[in-house]
Motif scaffolding. Structure first.
Motif, short mmCIF file in Angstrom:
data_model
loop_
_atom_site.label_atom_id
_atom_site.label_comp_id
_atom_site.label_asym_id
_atom_site.label_seq_id
_atom_site.Cartn_x
_atom_site.Cartn_y
_atom_site.Cartn_z
N ASP A 11 0.84 -1.18 0.00
CA ASP A 11 0.00 0.00 0.00
C ASP A 11 0.89 1.24 0.00
O ASP A 11 2.11 1.14 -0.07
CB ASP A 11 -0.97 0.00 1.18
N ALA A 12 0.26 2.41 0.06
CA ALA A 12 1.00 3.67 0.01
C ALA A 12 2.02 3.79 1.13
O ALA A 12 3.11 4.34 0.94
CB ALA A 12 0.03 4.85 0.04
N TRP A 13 1.69 3.25 2.30
CA TRP A 13 2.64 3.31 3.41
C TRP A 13 3.93 2.56 3.05
O TRP A 13 5.03 3.07 3.26
CB TRP A 13 2.03 2.72 4.68
N LEU A 14 3.79 1.35 2.51
CA LEU A 14 4.97 0.56 2.14
C LEU A 14 5.77 1.27 1.06
O LEU A 14 7.01 1.33 1.14
CB LEU A 14 4.56 -0.84 1.68
N TYR A 15 5.10 1.82 0.05
CA TYR A 15 5.83 2.53 -1.01
C TYR A 15 6.66 3.67 -0.42
O TYR A 15 7.84 3.81 -0.74
CB TYR A 15 4.86 3.10 -2.06
N LYS B 210 8.17 -2.97 -10.07
CA LYS B 210 7.61 -2.23 -11.22
C LYS B 210 6.72 -1.08 -10.73
O LYS B 210 6.75 0.01 -11.31
CB LYS B 210 6.80 -3.17 -12.12
N THR B 211 5.95 -1.29 -9.68
CA THR B 211 5.10 -0.23 -9.13
C THR B 211 5.95 0.93 -8.65
O THR B 211 5.63 2.10 -8.93
CB THR B 211 4.24 -0.78 -7.98
N LEU B 212 7.04 0.64 -7.95
CA LEU B 212 7.93 1.71 -7.48
C LEU B 212 8.60 2.42 -8.64
O LEU B 212 8.78 3.64 -8.61
CB LEU B 212 8.96 1.16 -6.51
N GLU B 213 8.93 1.68 -9.68
CA GLU B 213 9.54 2.29 -10.86
C GLU B 213 8.57 3.30 -11.48
O GLU B 213 8.97 4.42 -11.83
CB GLU B 213 9.90 1.21 -11.89
N VAL B 214 7.30 2.93 -11.61
CA VAL B 214 6.30 3.84 -12.16
C VAL B 214 6.16 5.07 -11.27
O VAL B 214 6.10 6.21 -11.77
CB VAL B 214 4.94 3.12 -12.34
N GLN B 215 6.12 4.86 -9.96
CA GLN B 215 6.01 6.00 -9.04
C GLN B 215 7.21 6.94 -9.18
O GLN B 215 7.05 8.17 -9.17
CB GLN B 215 5.87 5.52 -7.60
N LEU B 216 8.40 6.38 -9.29
CA LEU B 216 9.60 7.20 -9.43
C LEU B 216 9.59 7.97 -10.75
O LEU B 216 9.97 9.14 -10.80
CB LEU B 216 10.86 6.34 -9.31
N ARG B 217 9.14 7.34 -11.82
CA ARG B 217 9.04 8.03 -13.11
C ARG B 217 8.04 9.18 -13.02
O ARG B 217 8.28 10.27 -13.56
CB ARG B 217 8.67 7.06 -14.22
N ASN B 218 6.92 8.93 -12.35
CA ASN B 218 5.92 9.99 -12.16
C ASN B 218 6.48 11.14 -11.34
O ASN B 218 6.23 12.31 -11.64
CB ASN B 218 4.65 9.43 -11.53
N MET B 219 7.25 10.81 -10.31
CA MET B 219 7.86 11.84 -9.48
C MET B 219 8.83 12.66 -10.31
O MET B 219 8.84 13.89 -10.25
CB MET B 219 8.58 11.21 -8.28
#
Length: 105
Positions: free
Chosen positions: A66-70, A90-99
């Motif tokens: 969930d968001a807490w873990l990310y 992969k989820t973290l990769e997408v979040q980092l790209r968005n950031m």
């Protein structure tokens, strides 16, 4: 004495167990750079990690995805790599790209 961060992590884990969200069948395995040894020793019990041949820590976490873990994983910056599950990496990769996209001109 237990560190404040370890208390928070244990409290979160206990809360998730009580709510039925904790999935013991889906552990998260990460590699944490040896330079962050102080965090590993502060935040995890000795049975939660091993030290690899390069001196880095292989830590097994058991928290719901969930968001807490990310946010928690991202707090380690470039010193943490998610090894398993691939979906989380992969989820973290997408979040980092968005950031990063927030700062592109």
């Amino acid at each position: 004495p237990i560190s404040p961060v370890k208390k928070i992590l244990k409290s979160y884990q206990k809360e998730q167990q009580l709510e039925g969200h904790l999935k013991y069948g889906n552990p998260v395995k990460v590699q944490i750079d040896a330079r962050l040894a102080y965090r590993v020793y502060d935040e995890f019990d000795s049975q939660d990690f091993i030290i690899d041949e390069a001196g880095n820590f292989i830590v097994t976490l058991c928290y719901p995805e969930d968001a807490w873990l990310y946010g928690y994983l991202l707090s380690y910056g470039a010193y943490l790599k998610v090894l398993e599950p691939v979906k989380l990496r992969k989820t973290l990769e997408v979040q980092l790209r968005n950031m990063l996209g927030q700062y592109a001109t």
